[in-house]
Scaffold this motif. Sequence first.
Motif, PDB file in Angstrom:
ATOM      1  N   SER A 181     -26.707  -4.491  -3.391  1.00  0.00           N
ATOM      2  CA  SER A 181     -26.571  -4.834  -4.799  1.00  0.00           C
ATOM      3  C   SER A 181     -25.128  -5.280  -5.029  1.00  0.00           C
ATOM      4  CB  SER A 181     -26.944  -3.654  -5.701  1.00  0.00           C
ATOM      5  OG  SER A 181     -26.134  -2.544  -5.425  1.00  0.00           O
TER       6      SER A 181
ATOM      7  N   ASN B  10     -22.585  -7.921  -7.951  1.00  0.00           N
ATOM      8  CA  ASN B  10     -22.529  -8.548  -9.264  1.00  0.00           C
ATOM      9  C   ASN B  10     -22.084  -9.996  -9.117  1.00  0.00           C
ATOM     10  OD1 ASN B  10     -23.147  -6.096 -10.750  1.00  0.00           O
ATOM     11  ND2 ASN B  10     -21.241  -5.406  -9.844  1.00  0.00           N
TER      12      ASN B  10
ATOM     13  N   TYR C  90     -18.208  -3.926 -14.607  1.00  0.00           N
ATOM     14  CA  TYR C  90     -18.623  -2.888 -13.667  1.00  0.00           C
ATOM     15  C   TYR C  90     -17.466  -2.031 -13.173  1.00  0.00           C
ATOM     16  CZ  TYR C  90     -23.035  -5.199 -13.960  1.00  0.00           C
ATOM     17  OH  TYR C  90     -24.197  -5.719 -14.450  1.00  0.00           O
TER      18      TYR C  90
ATOM     19  N   ARG D 194     -33.800  -8.991  -7.083  1.00  0.00           N
ATOM     20  CA  ARG D 194     -33.066  -8.270  -8.122  1.00  0.00           C
ATOM     21  C   ARG D 194     -33.312  -6.783  -7.983  1.00  0.00           C
ATOM     22  NH1 ARG D 194     -29.494 -11.014 -11.635  1.00  0.00           N
ATOM     23  NH2 ARG D 194     -29.756 -13.166 -11.017  1.00  0.00           N
TER      24      ARG D 194
ATOM     25  N   GLU E  71     -29.481  -6.562 -11.119  1.00  0.00           N
ATOM     26  CA  GLU E  71     -28.375  -7.094 -10.339  1.00  0.00           C
ATOM     27  C   GLU E  71     -28.917  -7.826  -9.116  1.00  0.00           C
ATOM     28  OE1 GLU E  71     -29.157  -3.176  -8.249  1.00  0.00           O
ATOM     29  OE2 GLU E  71     -29.530  -4.094 -10.177  1.00  0.00           O
TER      30      GLU E  71
END
Length: 160
Positions: free
Chosen positions: A57, A59, A83, A108, A113
Amino acid sequence: MPGQTLPTYTALHQLVELIEEGPPVFVRWSRGPQADLGEGSPVSRDGLTGTKMPGLSANPLVFEEWAKDLPTALWVARRLCDYIHLREQDQGPDDVHPWVLKGEEIGRGPDNEPLVRDVRPVAWIAESVIAEAEEVVARQRGAWGPLHRPTRYTHGEDDG
């Protein structure tokens, strides 16, 4: 920062230039590429269920179409600050650092994310970049803050 084999970006403009160059880049807050990419295929786990996800994960630092008229520095600053709270979760502020990566988005995660595979670490992000990003965000007029979960959902505690 651990595993100092990557270059370190020390100014926001370095991230801006990278994003303006092209292919999508992502930022990840963790103990770093060595910890995340260790052995086997890198995966993240859903914090709620523990389920393995098919990638890390991260961003996105990619510009969204609706934001194309914003200065790139403002966009990047906002994405970094969205974040920033992750450095205080789980391991603690001395263990978690932001780093830039490239890779293929394959899905996702539960917080919407991107999940990234074929991860290629690019650079560490120094605290000076985070401080600069916080200054850029602080100069904006609107009310804004990082994403949060209601406290009743933290740590899997049962209130009943």
